[in-house]
Design an enzyme around this catalytic site. Structure first.
Site, PDB file in Angstrom:
ATOM      1  N   LYS A  12      17.002 124.174  85.105  1.00 39.12           N
ATOM      2  CA  LYS A  12      18.018 123.572  86.101  1.00 39.12           C
ATOM      3  C   LYS A  12      17.132 121.706  86.502  1.00 39.12           C
ATOM      4  O   LYS A  12      16.079 121.409  86.325  1.00 39.12           O
ATOM      5  CB  LYS A  12      18.193 123.883  87.728  1.00 39.12           C
ATOM      6  N   ASN A 115      16.080 126.247  93.212  1.00 37.24           N
ATOM      7  CA  ASN A 115      16.013 127.545  92.252  1.00 37.24           C
ATOM      8  C   ASN A 115      15.304 127.436  90.932  1.00 37.24           C
ATOM      9  O   ASN A 115      15.343 128.574  89.813  1.00 37.24           O
ATOM     10  CB  ASN A 115      16.334 128.930  92.967  1.00 37.24           C
TER      11      ASN A 115
HETATM   12  P1  RTP Z   1      21.574 131.811  88.394  1.00 36.52           P
HETATM   13  O1  RTP Z   1      23.296 131.942  87.905  1.00 36.52           O
HETATM   14  O2  RTP Z   1      21.735 131.195  87.985  1.00 36.52           O
HETATM   15  O3  RTP Z   1      21.125 132.244  87.128  1.00 36.52           O
HETATM   16  O4  RTP Z   1      22.284 132.336  89.332  1.00 36.52           O
HETATM   17  P2  RTP Z   1      22.373 134.030  89.582  1.00 36.52           P
HETATM   18  O5  RTP Z   1      22.893 134.653  89.206  1.00 36.52           O
HETATM   19  O6  RTP Z   1      20.845 135.029  89.901  1.00 36.52           O
HETATM   20  O7  RTP Z   1      23.150 134.117  90.926  1.00 36.52           O
HETATM   21  P3  RTP Z   1      24.573 133.299  91.242  1.00 36.52           P
HETATM   22  O8  RTP Z   1      24.985 134.143  92.456  1.00 36.52           O
HETATM   23  O9  RTP Z   1      25.619 133.942  90.251  1.00 36.52           O
HETATM   24  O10 RTP Z   1      24.249 131.818  91.823  1.00 36.52           O
HETATM   25  C1  RTP Z   1      23.934 131.059  90.942  1.00 36.52           C
HETATM   26  C2  RTP Z   1      23.189 129.962  91.706  1.00 36.52           C
HETATM   27  O11 RTP Z   1      24.558 129.551  93.029  1.00 36.52           O
HETATM   28  C3  RTP Z   1      23.191 128.681  93.816  1.00 36.52           C
HETATM   29  N1  RTP Z   1      23.188 129.354  94.780  1.00 36.52           N
HETATM   30  N2  RTP Z   1      23.383 129.304  96.107  1.00 36.52           N
HETATM   31  N3  RTP Z   1      23.861 130.586  99.301  1.00 36.52           N
HETATM   32  C4  RTP Z   1      23.686 129.367  98.422  1.00 36.52           C
HETATM   33  O12 RTP Z   1      23.420 128.572  98.702  1.00 36.52           O
HETATM   34  C5  RTP Z   1      23.850 129.555  96.871  1.00 36.52           C
HETATM   35  N4  RTP Z   1      24.061 130.777  96.863  1.00 36.52           N
HETATM   36  C6  RTP Z   1      23.846 130.957  94.950  1.00 36.52           C
HETATM   37  C7  RTP Z   1      21.749 129.742  93.157  1.00 36.52           C
HETATM   38  O13 RTP Z   1      21.691 127.836  92.687  1.00 36.52           O
HETATM   39  C8  RTP Z   1      22.202 130.296  92.603  1.00 36.52           C
HETATM   40  O14 RTP Z   1      20.899 130.353  91.452  1.00 36.52           O
END
Ligand code: RTP
Length: 151
Positions: A12, A115
């Site tokens: 990112k 992240n």
């Molecule tokens: P990614 O897609 O980035 O690998 O992350 P992930 O599947 O582990 O998590 P996801 O729930 O799909 O969330 C995507 C990205 O959104 C941001 N996020 N911010 N509460 C918050 O402020 C929040 N929750 C999620 C994070 O950058 C996350 O990686």
């Protein structure tokens, strides 16, 4: 699972700005995965809306979009045995507070909204994301001699 499974990993904008992308490339390569696609790109809003379509109703969605458009993203595709699950393990938990030391987020991130890295969460999402971020002719097929040592 075949050894030609693929996943989409994106460093990112914060990971690019902090020069963490060589570390990401090193970790994936040294684990035994083969790089089959790579490009530095500014993500367009339309692409990100599609990429994060399941998060559209979340309150953090607008800030997620501006974060992802705040600088270039290093988009990569990796190939190898169980690469989707293994890739998620290399990344660590989404929230850096829960990501273990030794993982990429565990070692380099403090905040959920910064992240560093994205990784596909299933083989199906990987296929969708690879098709969204890459044209077919941007992906390279080649024989890697390292596979003979790893498998
Ligand atoms: P990614 O897609 O980035 O690998 O992350 P992930 O599947 O582990 O998590 P996801 O729930 O799909 O969330 C995507 C990205 O959104 C941001 N996020 N911010 N509460 C918050 O402020 C929040 N929750 C999620 C994070 O950058 C996350 O990686």
């Amino acid at each position: 699972m075949s050894n030609t499974e693929r996943t989409f990993i994106a460093v990112k904008p914060d990971g690019v700005q902090r020069a963490l992308f060589p570390e990401v490339l090193r970790r994936f390569s040294q684990k035994g995965f083969k790089l089959v696609g790579i490009k530095l790109t500014f993500a367009k809003e339309e692409l990100l809306r599609e990429h994060y379509s399941d998060l559209q109703s979340k309150p953090f969605f607008p800030s997620l979009l501006s974060y992802m458009m705040s600088g270039p993203v290093l988009a990569t595709v990796w190939e190898g045995k169980d690469v989707v699950k293994q890739g998620r393990a290399l990344l660590g938990a989404t929230n850096p507070l829960q990501s273990a030391p030794g993982t990429i987020r565990g070692d380099f991130a403090l905040d959920m909204g910064r992240n560093i890295i994205h990784g596909s969460d299933s083989v199906e999402s990987a296929e969708k994301e690879i098709a969204l971020w890459f044209k077919k002719d941007e992906l390279v097929s080649y024989k890697s001699e390292m596979y003979g040592w790893i498998y």
